[in-house]
Design an enzyme around this catalytic site. Sequence first.
Site, PDB file in Angstrom:
ATOM      1  N   ASP A   1       0.897  -0.541   0.010  1.00 20.19           N
ATOM      2  CA  ASP A   1       0.257   0.390   0.363  1.00 20.19           C
ATOM      3  C   ASP A   1       0.791   1.103   0.135  1.00 20.19           C
ATOM      4  O   ASP A   1       1.189   2.755   0.915  1.00 20.19           O
ATOM      5  CB  ASP A   1      -0.871   0.235   1.096  1.00 20.19           C
ATOM      6  CG  ASP A   1      -2.166   0.611   1.066  1.00 20.19           C
ATOM      7  OD1 ASP A   1      -1.862   1.526  -0.202  1.00 20.19           O
ATOM      8  OD2 ASP A   1      -3.030   1.568   1.898  1.00 20.19           O
ATOM      9  N   LEU A   2       1.758   1.073  -1.138  1.00 22.67           N
ATOM     10  CA  LEU A   2       2.950   2.177  -1.035  1.00 22.67           C
ATOM     11  C   LEU A   2       2.302   3.534  -1.900  1.00 22.67           C
ATOM     12  O   LEU A   2       2.914   4.296  -2.764  1.00 22.67           O
ATOM     13  CB  LEU A   2       4.112   1.419  -1.362  1.00 22.67           C
ATOM     14  CG  LEU A   2       5.541   2.330  -1.449  1.00 22.67           C
ATOM     15  CD1 LEU A   2       6.113   2.518   0.323  1.00 22.67           C
ATOM     16  CD2 LEU A   2       6.453   1.173  -2.062  1.00 22.67           C
TER      17      LEU A   2
END
Length: 286
Positions: free
Chosen positions: A193-194
Site C-alpha cells: 500500500d505504498l
Amino acid sequence: MIPEVIKQFVYSLHNHKISGFSSVPGGSINNAFRYYAGKEEFFLKFNQEVEGIIEKEVDGLKAISKLNCISTPKVIAFQKVESYELLVLPFIKEGIKTSRAWEAFGEQLAEMHSVPVPYYGWHQNNFIGSLPQSNEQTDNFPSFFINQRLRPQIQLAHQNTYFSSKQLNLFDVLFQKLPEILPDTKPSLVHGDLWSGNFMIDEVGIPYLIDPSIHYNYRESDLAFTYLFGGFDSKFYEAYNQHFPLEAGFAERIPLYNIYPLLVHLNIFGTGYLGSVMNNLYQYVR
C-alpha cells in the site's frame, strides 16, 4: 475521545507517567493520538470497526523489520481490549525529505525487494485499506494477480453494480492477455500500500515504512503504487533502479498493476474512481 478502557491500558503500560493526549491524523480507518510518557513521545492508534486490522498491521511491521533492510516503528504494545484493538508505537517526528533521504529510501526498498521469498501470497489474509485482502499462496504470478487481487475486487464492484456486462467482459480479455504482458517474475516481500502517506523520513533522514498491507508479490506492483498519487522524488527511483534494476517495459505496466488499488478505491469510496479503473483497463484491452 479515547475510551476509558484504552486509557487505563496505556496508563498502566507507562506506570501512569503520562502527560496528556492530542489527536493526530490516523487515516480514515483508525483513531490516532500522540502522548508523552516522561520525556518520551508515543503514538497510539485504535480501532473498533474492522476486526483484525491492527493485528495484521503488526504482523506486517514485524515482517519488514525482520529483514533488517528498512526501518519500521518498533511495536511497543499491541493489545485487544474489550471490543478494541490498540497499537502503541514510538512517535516519529518527521524531518526534511532531502535528496540523500530519498536515495536511502530507494536503496533500502530495493534491498527489501531483493530478498528471495518462496511464493506469491502470505501466511494469512489481511487488509488493503478497510477491505479484506486474500493471500492464498500461489506459485504463478498471473494466477495470483488475477485470482487473489483483481477478481475479488471486481466481484465486489459487480455486487455494488459499478460495472456493466460489457465492462466485466473486458476484464476477462485482460486475463487472457496477461501472460504476454507480464515478464518472468519472482516474488518479493512488498509493502502493498505504498503511497506517500505510508512512509516517513525522520529528523535525521532515516526512512520508515508504516501501515503495511504486507504480502509476497511481484516487486513492480509496489513501485507502480508509488506513481498512483505521486509524491515520490526522482532520486528515489534512480537509487532503486541502480540498486535493483527494473525489467524492461516497467513504465508500460504501471497502469496494469494500479488497476488493483483503483478497484479498491472504487469499492471504498464509490464511482468517482470508476473512470480511472476503466482508463487503465483500456490501455490493454478494447
